[in-house]
Scaffold this motif. Structure first.
Motif, mmCIF file in Angstrom:
data_model
loop_
_atom_site.group_PDB
_atom_site.id
_atom_site.type_symbol
_atom_site.label_atom_id
_atom_site.label_comp_id
_atom_site.label_asym_id
_atom_site.label_seq_id
_atom_site.Cartn_x
_atom_site.Cartn_y
_atom_site.Cartn_z
ATOM 1 N N UNK A 106 -33.466 -17.738 -10.182
ATOM 2 C CA UNK A 106 -33.391 -18.837 -11.150
ATOM 3 C C UNK A 106 -34.728 -19.046 -11.858
ATOM 4 N N UNK A 107 -35.824 -18.952 -11.078
ATOM 5 C CA UNK A 107 -37.139 -19.113 -11.694
ATOM 6 C C UNK A 107 -37.406 -18.004 -12.703
ATOM 7 N N UNK A 108 -37.081 -16.756 -12.317
ATOM 8 C CA UNK A 108 -37.308 -15.634 -13.230
ATOM 9 C C UNK A 108 -36.457 -15.778 -14.493
ATOM 10 N N UNK A 109 -35.168 -16.103 -14.279
ATOM 11 C CA UNK A 109 -34.273 -16.195 -15.430
ATOM 12 C C UNK A 109 -34.701 -17.315 -16.373
ATOM 13 N N UNK A 110 -35.005 -18.493 -15.795
ATOM 14 C CA UNK A 110 -35.404 -19.606 -16.657
ATOM 15 C C UNK A 110 -36.719 -19.306 -17.373
ATOM 16 N N UNK A 111 -37.627 -18.607 -16.696
ATOM 17 C CA UNK A 111 -38.930 -18.303 -17.301
ATOM 18 C C UNK A 111 -38.778 -17.328 -18.459
ATOM 19 N N UNK A 112 -37.987 -16.290 -18.253
ATOM 20 C CA UNK A 112 -37.889 -15.236 -19.260
ATOM 21 C C UNK A 112 -36.871 -15.536 -20.352
ATOM 22 N N UNK A 113 -35.842 -16.310 -20.022
ATOM 23 C CA UNK A 113 -34.825 -16.577 -21.039
ATOM 24 C C UNK A 113 -35.260 -17.690 -21.993
ATOM 25 N N UNK A 114 -36.209 -18.500 -21.570
ATOM 26 C CA UNK A 114 -36.620 -19.640 -22.398
ATOM 27 C C UNK A 114 -37.187 -19.180 -23.750
ATOM 28 N N UNK B 279 -33.353 -10.233 -30.515
ATOM 29 C CA UNK B 279 -33.466 -11.169 -29.406
ATOM 30 C C UNK B 279 -32.238 -11.085 -28.484
ATOM 31 N N UNK B 280 -31.061 -10.888 -29.067
ATOM 32 C CA UNK B 280 -29.848 -10.743 -28.254
ATOM 33 C C UNK B 280 -29.930 -9.491 -27.396
ATOM 34 N N UNK B 281 -30.403 -8.396 -27.999
ATOM 35 C CA UNK B 281 -30.557 -7.165 -27.213
ATOM 36 C C UNK B 281 -31.558 -7.369 -26.090
ATOM 37 N N UNK B 282 -32.618 -8.129 -26.386
ATOM 38 C CA UNK B 282 -33.593 -8.395 -25.328
ATOM 39 C C UNK B 282 -32.951 -9.220 -24.211
ATOM 40 N N UNK B 283 -32.131 -10.211 -24.585
ATOM 41 C CA UNK B 283 -31.449 -11.014 -23.575
ATOM 42 C C UNK B 283 -30.502 -10.162 -22.729
ATOM 43 N N UNK B 284 -29.785 -9.253 -23.383
ATOM 44 C CA UNK B 284 -28.866 -8.376 -22.648
ATOM 45 C C UNK B 284 -29.643 -7.489 -21.679
ATOM 46 N N UNK B 285 -30.733 -6.893 -22.190
ATOM 47 C CA UNK B 285 -31.554 -6.035 -21.344
ATOM 48 C C UNK B 285 -32.129 -6.816 -20.166
ATOM 49 N N UNK B 286 -32.636 -8.001 -20.455
ATOM 50 C CA UNK B 286 -33.215 -8.826 -19.394
ATOM 51 C C UNK B 286 -32.163 -9.225 -18.370
ATOM 52 N N UNK B 287 -30.987 -9.644 -18.829
ATOM 53 C CA UNK B 287 -29.924 -10.051 -17.901
ATOM 54 C C UNK B 287 -29.493 -8.894 -17.016
ATOM 55 N N UNK B 288 -29.317 -7.712 -17.619
ATOM 56 C CA UNK B 288 -28.929 -6.552 -16.813
ATOM 57 C C UNK B 288 -30.002 -6.201 -15.788
ATOM 58 N N UNK B 289 -31.271 -6.262 -16.225
ATOM 59 C CA UNK B 289 -32.350 -5.945 -15.292
ATOM 60 C C UNK B 289 -32.411 -6.945 -14.149
ATOM 61 N N UNK B 290 -32.270 -8.238 -14.449
ATOM 62 C CA UNK B 290 -32.269 -9.259 -13.407
ATOM 63 C C UNK B 290 -31.101 -9.062 -12.444
#
Length: 466
Positions: free
Chosen positions: A227-235, A268-279
């Motif tokens: 949760x900390x990682x997701x909130x930090x990076x998705x913000x 930004x959407x692609x970055x969110x997708x990449x980040x979500x998959x990596x998390x």
């Protein structure tokens, strides 16, 4: 605990009552037999004396007799206070039916309890009926005393058994209560291991419970970290997207400005997708712990990864080199190994330069898989923290990386009981223990099964970045 103590007390009560009843019956039986023997001996003496016309002995304490005619009148004897038997009993004995009966009860106590035998006796003067009696006072007193002693002993034993049962139950259930309190507090605070005692069944349950608490604590920590990682990076990307949308609505935009805004939003959407998959990949691997291993053909694994990224490399004029066949088959998880090597190749394409070389080496019963490019390599100040979550070199902060690629590579290595390290200027190496025997390696190896849906998801998350 109360139910357990009550069950023990109830069971002990039944056992003590049955045991006391058996003892009382056996003692009563022995006393009755002794009374019968004494009465029979006295009866023989009295009836013999009456039959011969002599007087029975009178100095026998607790023993008495009476002589009756056929109508039940008392003719003589040494008992003058009361009749020993009633006329009906005399009549039955005169008719030839001897009788034996007890007079007086054990409870309530009688003043003069006795046992009497009535029988017909032939004398020179005719037929008479003789009643021979023996006192049961000592007999009844002994039985009453026995009942009292049994009651006292049973109550004392029941109290002691209840106390012992309570102490035993408390000692046995105290660890269970500690486990309950630990389970009640699990998840709300850092979970401490339960204190264990001697090695027994409850202690072994405690070891299992401690392992469960440890897994719960690790799961909670992973959840908090996720949760900390997701909130930090998705913000940041979400805030940027909101800002761009707000700016776009302030005034009418030209087609070029609109296209630029949408291109930025798509990035930004692609970055969110990449980040979500990596998390999700990293969390799935951390949660699964040790990977489920199966034979993996190293040559096939390297060929598959290089084939997937070769078109992207060719688009930039670069090439991906793979080593000559090694014939090595290792025990590993094909999906996670593929993902780790894919991250390394993707990072090399994003942040490196020149051709990319994939290598495999097997020495000292260890297999080393490495990816190298011809770029400047990792900054010296970045090497020590390269595998930390969301750690990015300064030169990659403007390229949209998530900082999870190398962290995922290290998690894959640890799941295989291996290590991941930067072993050269621009080389990252996975060191995995062991390999299959030669006869195993000679068999057709299995590489990761790929379905259409999985291929799409792999393409989406192929480049989480360093």
């Amino acid at each position: 605990m109360t139910r357990l103590v009550l069950a023990v007390a109830g069971t002990m009560t039944v056992v003590l009552v049955l045991a006391g009843g058996f003892v009382f019956w056996r003692v009563g039986y022995a006393l009755n037999r002794q009374v019968d023997q004494d009465l029979k001996a006295y009866q023989e003496v009295v009836e013999g004396a009456v039959a011969h016309g002599t007087t029975p002995p009178a100095d026998t304490p607790g023993q008495s007799y009476q002589i009756y005619d056929r109508t039940g009148h008392v003719l003589g004897g040494n008992s003058h206070a009361t009749r020993l038997v009633d006329p009906a009993t005399v009549a039955a004995a005169a008719a030839g039916t001897p009788t034996s009966e007890d007079v007086g009860h054990l409870y309530p106590p009688a003043d003069h309890p006795y046992r009497v035998v009535t029988a017909r006796v032939e004398t020179a003067r005719g037929t008479v009926v003789v009643a021979s009696a023996i006192s049961k006072r000592k007999h009844d007193e002994a039985l009453r005393e026995l009942l009292l002693q049994l009651a006292i002993a049973d109550l004392a034993t029941l109290a002691a058994a209840s106390l012992v049962g309570y102490g035993t139950a408390r000692a046995a259930l105290n660890p269970v209560e500690r486990y309950r309190r630990a389970a009640e507090g699990a998840g709300s605070a850092p979970t401490l291991p339960v204190e264990l005692g001697k090695d027994d069944e409850v202690t072994r349950l405690g070891h299992t419970f401690n392992a469960l608490l440890d897994r719960i604590g690790q799961a909670n920590e992973r959840e908090r970290q996720f949760l900390a990682d997701a909130s930090h990076e998705l913000r940041s990307p979400l805030a940027l997207m909101r800002t761009e949308l707000e700016v776009a609505t302030l005034r009418p935009r030209s087609e070029t400005e609109t296209r630029t805004t949408f291109e930025s939003l798509r990035g930004q959407v692609e970055r969110l997708i990449t980040l979500s998959n990596a998390l999700l990949d990293l969390e799935e691997l951390r949660a699964s712990g040790t990977a489920t291993l199966e034979p993996v053909d190293v040559d096939g694994l390297l060929a598959e990864v290089s084939a997937r990224y070769r078109p992207e490399a060719a688009a930039t004029g670069r090439r991906i080199h793979t080593p000559p066949p090694t014939g090595v088959t290792i025990e590993g998880h094909p999906h996670w190994l593929d993902l780790a090597l894919g991250n390394l190749v993707s990072n090399a394409l994003r942040y490196g330069a020149g051709d990319i070389t994939m290598a495999a080496d097997h020495t000292d019963r260890r297999t080393r898989l490495s990816v190298t490019d011809e770029g400047a390599g990792f900054p010296a100040q970045f090497v020590g923290k390269a595998f930390d979550r969301f750690s990015r070199a300064e030169t990659s902060r403007t390229t949209g990386g998530t900082g999870l690629g190398l962290s995922l590579v290290q998690a894959v290595a640890e799941a295989h009981h291996g290590t991941a390290a930067i072993t050269g200027r621009s080389t990252v190496t996975l060191t995995l223990p062991g390999s299959l025997p030669v006869e195993e390696a000679a068999r057709p190896a299995r590489s990761r099964p790929t379905t259409a849906g999985e291929s799409v998801r792999t393409t989406e998350r192929a480049a989480p970045g360093a």
